[in-house]
Design a protein around this motif. Structure first.
Motif, PDB file in Angstrom:
ATOM      1  N   GLN A  28      33.463  59.742  19.907  1.00  0.00           N
ATOM      2  CA  GLN A  28      33.788  58.585  20.737  1.00  0.00           C
ATOM      3  C   GLN A  28      35.141  57.993  20.363  1.00  0.00           C
ATOM      4  OE1 GLN A  28      31.678  57.081  23.202  1.00  0.00           O
ATOM      5  NE2 GLN A  28      30.581  59.007  23.031  1.00  0.00           N
ATOM      6  N   ALA A  29      35.793  57.456  21.357  1.00  0.00           N
ATOM      7  CA  ALA A  29      37.079  56.786  21.099  1.00  0.00           C
ATOM      8  C   ALA A  29      36.845  55.386  20.538  1.00  0.00           C
ATOM      9  CB  ALA A  29      37.889  56.694  22.393  1.00  0.00           C
ATOM     10  N   ALA A  30      35.681  54.799  20.839  1.00  0.00           N
ATOM     11  CA  ALA A  30      35.359  53.448  20.379  1.00  0.00           C
ATOM     12  C   ALA A  30      35.092  53.443  18.873  1.00  0.00           C
ATOM     13  CB  ALA A  30      34.136  52.920  21.135  1.00  0.00           C
ATOM     14  N   LYS A  31      35.276  52.286  18.264  1.00  0.00           N
ATOM     15  CA  LYS A  31      35.033  52.128  16.828  1.00  0.00           C
ATOM     16  C   LYS A  31      33.534  52.156  16.548  1.00  0.00           C
ATOM     17  CE  LYS A  31      35.711  48.955  12.945  1.00  0.00           C
ATOM     18  NZ  LYS A  31      36.091  50.034  12.012  1.00  0.00           N
ATOM     19  N   VAL A  32      33.151  52.904  15.542  1.00  0.00           N
ATOM     20  CA  VAL A  32      31.752  52.997  15.142  1.00  0.00           C
ATOM     21  C   VAL A  32      31.517  52.053  13.970  1.00  0.00           C
ATOM     22  CG1 VAL A  32      29.939  54.501  14.255  1.00  0.00           C
ATOM     23  CG2 VAL A  32      31.602  55.398  15.904  1.00  0.00           C
ATOM     24  N   LEU A  33      30.586  51.125  14.143  1.00  0.00           N
ATOM     25  CA  LEU A  33      30.292  50.168  13.084  1.00  0.00           C
ATOM     26  C   LEU A  33      29.541  50.850  11.947  1.00  0.00           C
ATOM     27  CD1 LEU A  33      29.144  47.097  15.226  1.00  0.00           C
ATOM     28  CD2 LEU A  33      31.420  47.575  14.279  1.00  0.00           C
ATOM     29  N   GLU A  34      29.846  50.437  10.717  1.00  0.00           N
ATOM     30  CA  GLU A  34      29.217  51.025   9.536  1.00  0.00           C
ATOM     31  C   GLU A  34      28.359  49.987   8.825  1.00  0.00           C
ATOM     32  OE1 GLU A  34      30.493  53.272   5.362  1.00  0.00           O
ATOM     33  OE2 GLU A  34      31.925  53.072   7.016  1.00  0.00           O
ATOM     34  N   PRO A  35      27.076  50.287   8.615  1.00  0.00           N
ATOM     35  CA  PRO A  35      26.187  49.320   7.954  1.00  0.00           C
ATOM     36  C   PRO A  35      26.427  49.282   6.451  1.00  0.00           C
ATOM     37  CG  PRO A  35      25.002  51.339   8.378  1.00  0.00           C
ATOM     38  CD  PRO A  35      26.361  51.512   8.999  1.00  0.00           C
ATOM     39  N   LYS A  36      25.919  48.220   5.811  1.00  0.00           N
ATOM     40  CA  LYS A  36      26.016  48.104   4.363  1.00  0.00           C
ATOM     41  C   LYS A  36      24.846  48.848   3.716  1.00  0.00           C
ATOM     42  CE  LYS A  36      28.413  43.641   4.384  1.00  0.00           C
ATOM     43  NZ  LYS A  36      28.369  42.220   3.931  1.00  0.00           N
ATOM     44  N   ASN A  37      25.182  49.709   2.775  1.00  0.00           N
ATOM     45  CA  ASN A  37      24.157  50.536   2.144  1.00  0.00           C
ATOM     46  C   ASN A  37      23.085  49.718   1.438  1.00  0.00           C
ATOM     47  OD1 ASN A  37      25.637  52.647   3.084  1.00  0.00           O
ATOM     48  ND2 ASN A  37      26.292  53.406   1.092  1.00  0.00           N
ATOM     49  N   LYS A  38      23.491  48.612   0.802  1.00  0.00           N
ATOM     50  CA  LYS A  38      22.529  47.787   0.069  1.00  0.00           C
ATOM     51  C   LYS A  38      21.437  47.258   0.989  1.00  0.00           C
ATOM     52  CE  LYS A  38      25.594  46.248  -3.676  1.00  0.00           C
ATOM     53  NZ  LYS A  38      26.211  45.065  -4.338  1.00  0.00           N
ATOM     54  N   VAL A  39      21.822  46.919   2.210  1.00  0.00           N
ATOM     55  CA  VAL A  39      20.851  46.408   3.183  1.00  0.00           C
ATOM     56  C   VAL A  39      19.844  47.500   3.542  1.00  0.00           C
ATOM     57  CG1 VAL A  39      20.558  45.510   5.514  1.00  0.00           C
ATOM     58  CG2 VAL A  39      22.495  44.746   4.123  1.00  0.00           C
ATOM     59  N   ASN A  65      27.048  60.180   9.567  1.00  0.00           N
ATOM     60  CA  ASN A  65      26.798  59.719  10.936  1.00  0.00           C
ATOM     61  C   ASN A  65      27.986  58.943  11.496  1.00  0.00           C
ATOM     62  OD1 ASN A  65      23.848  60.009  12.213  1.00  0.00           O
ATOM     63  ND2 ASN A  65      23.682  60.036   9.979  1.00  0.00           N
ATOM     64  N   VAL A  66      28.571  58.070  10.692  1.00  0.00           N
ATOM     65  CA  VAL A  66      29.732  57.294  11.152  1.00  0.00           C
ATOM     66  C   VAL A  66      30.897  58.243  11.468  1.00  0.00           C
ATOM     67  CG1 VAL A  66      31.503  55.633  10.459  1.00  0.00           C
ATOM     68  CG2 VAL A  66      29.098  55.167   9.973  1.00  0.00           C
ATOM     69  N   LYS A  67      31.131  59.199  10.600  1.00  0.00           N
ATOM     70  CA  LYS A  67      32.224  60.152  10.808  1.00  0.00           C
ATOM     71  C   LYS A  67      31.977  61.017  12.044  1.00  0.00           C
ATOM     72  CE  LYS A  67      34.667  63.986   8.555  1.00  0.00           C
ATOM     73  NZ  LYS A  67      34.734  64.843   7.332  1.00  0.00           N
ATOM     74  N   THR A  68      30.750  61.480  12.206  1.00  0.00           N
ATOM     75  CA  THR A  68      30.421  62.354  13.339  1.00  0.00           C
ATOM     76  C   THR A  68      30.496  61.613  14.666  1.00  0.00           C
ATOM     77  OG1 THR A  68      28.975  63.687  11.933  1.00  0.00           O
ATOM     78  CG2 THR A  68      28.665  63.882  14.311  1.00  0.00           C
ATOM     79  N   LEU A  69      29.941  60.404  14.713  1.00  0.00           N
ATOM     80  CA  LEU A  69      29.994  59.630  15.955  1.00  0.00           C
ATOM     81  C   LEU A  69      31.422  59.203  16.281  1.00  0.00           C
ATOM     82  CD1 LEU A  69      26.795  57.403  15.631  1.00  0.00           C
ATOM     83  CD2 LEU A  69      27.133  59.424  17.067  1.00  0.00           C
ATOM     84  N   THR A  70      32.215  58.926  15.262  1.00  0.00           N
ATOM     85  CA  THR A  70      33.622  58.573  15.479  1.00  0.00           C
ATOM     86  C   THR A  70      34.366  59.731  16.119  1.00  0.00           C
ATOM     87  OG1 THR A  70      33.618  57.056  13.596  1.00  0.00           O
ATOM     88  CG2 THR A  70      35.760  57.836  14.361  1.00  0.00           C
ATOM     89  N   GLY A  71      34.013  60.942  15.704  1.00  0.00           N
ATOM     90  CA  GLY A  71      34.646  62.126  16.271  1.00  0.00           C
ATOM     91  C   GLY A  71      34.263  62.378  17.716  1.00  0.00           C
TER      92      GLY A  71
END
Length: 364
Positions: free
Chosen positions: A100-111, A92-98
């Motif tokens: 949008q020009a804006a930085k996509v925040l990545e959540p912590k997996n443990k959370v 999802n982070v990779k796809t949304l980054t592709g």
């Protein structure tokens, strides 16, 4: 060029296949336990069995079930959940980054792992469903063996009862594993959406266009828009547990609604074939008939490609005009005829159905 919707729909199909694969892995582990249970019963002479011998047999079987449900299956589900979350966050982070020009925040997996484990699925945590399955099977096996001992039931009949129980248990294990995978994958995707409100302004519900989709649960929600708090936008159907979690074996998925970008793309539909007749949605054993090469060759189903503008209700309406039996097997004969003739809409049927609307606990 593939649109965002195309990518997410293809991803959703891939996730369903991965969930199916994990469910088979869990079932194979169960098969090994079942083989040991069967052998222990086959090697027992019930004609000379004593009460102490019965207790030893029950204890042996209970130890096997305990190991599977308390150790093996939870570990399988833990590995499956971690893989689903890691993969879905990365994708999802990779796809949304592709997109949008804006930085996509990545959540912590443990959370996400912790949050998903704490959430209920169909009213209970996944771990609770596993424990419930163990308690049911352990109790049922003991009952079958005790009943066989007390009533001197022939061993073949005892073995048949055990086989009936384990066959059902195997299906339940697959359902729990499949649903757990989709539950964790959905939690990961929702988390990515939620922490990126500058990019994602909502989510669109996507249901599968075939006769296996629950019409009054997922069907009525197809292509419905929800805001970032998952409130309905322009309709009355609540988000509930969300796609992939609304009911057991839910195959629905969500596509992000990006700010300023309309939803467009294509997806497959499984229509009634030229030779579809009433009852073809089930096999001779009463199981749901899935799409297969054989089903298409026999003319039961045919696959088409439609645009994302085609909603489940519109698709079902088109089916009702060409094969009313197909729709009757989904909605029932009376509802199918009224739906075809325009006397009632799928949305109206959905809003009338108690299963489509959640009950507030204050109403109990």
């Amino acid at each position: 060029m593939a649109t965002l919707a195309d990518k997410y729909i293809r991803r959703g199909i891939k996730l369903l296949r991965a969930a199916e694969g994990d469910s088979l892995d869990a079932a194979r582990l169960f098969d090994k336990v079942n083989q040991k249970i069967v052998r222990s019963i086959q090697t027992t002479n019930f004609n000379t069995l004593t009460k102490s011998g019965l207790r030893r047999l029950q204890k042996l079987i209970d130890e096997e079930l305990t190991k599977y449900y308390k150790t093996d299956l939870p570990e399988e589900l833990r590995i499956s959940a971690a893989a689903a979350i890691q993969s879905e966050v990365d994708w999802n982070v990779k796809t949304l980054t592709g997109e949008q020009a804006a930085k996509v925040l990545e959540p912590k997996n443990k959370v996400i792992v912790k949050r998903a484990a704490s959430k209920t699925y169909q009213g209970k945590r996944i771990s609770t469903w596993v424990n419930r399955e163990f308690n049911h099977n352990s109790k049922k096996v003991n009952q079958i063996l005790t009943n066989g001992f007390v009533k001197s039931i022939p061993k073949p009949e005892i073995e048949a009862e055990i086989a009936k129980l384990t066959n059902r248990s195997r299906r339940d294990v697959r359902t729990i594993t499949r649903s757990s995978f989709m539950h964790n994958a959905a939690e990961a995707k929702e988390t990515v959406f939620n922490i990126n409100p500058d990019i994602v302004e909502g989510a669109v519900w996507i249901s599968v266009l075939d006769n296996r989709t629950t019409p009054l649960l997922c069907g009525v929600r197809d292509e419905k828009l929800y805001d970032n708090e998952r409130n309905p936008v322009g309709h009355a159907f609540p988000w509930g547990a969300g796609p992939g979690r609304l009911h057991w074996n839910c195959r629905s998925m969500s596509v992000p609604k990006l700010i300023g970008i309309p939803l467009s793309g294509t997806r497959a539909s499984v229509d009634a074939g030229e030779d579809y007749v009433s009852g073809d949605n089930k096999t001779r054993t009463g199981r749901v008939r899935k799409l297969s090469k054989r089903a298409t060759e026999k003319g039961t189903y045919k696959v088409k490609e439609v645009t994302t503008r085609t909603r489940y209700e519109g698709w079902l309406k088109a089916q009702s005009k060409t094969n009313i039996d197909f729709v009757s097997d989904i909605l029932g004969k009376e509802n199918a005829r009224n739906f075809r003739d325009g006397k009632i809409s799928l949305s109206q049927l959905g809003l009338q159905s108690p299963v489509a609307r959640p009950l507030n606990r204050n109403s109990l």
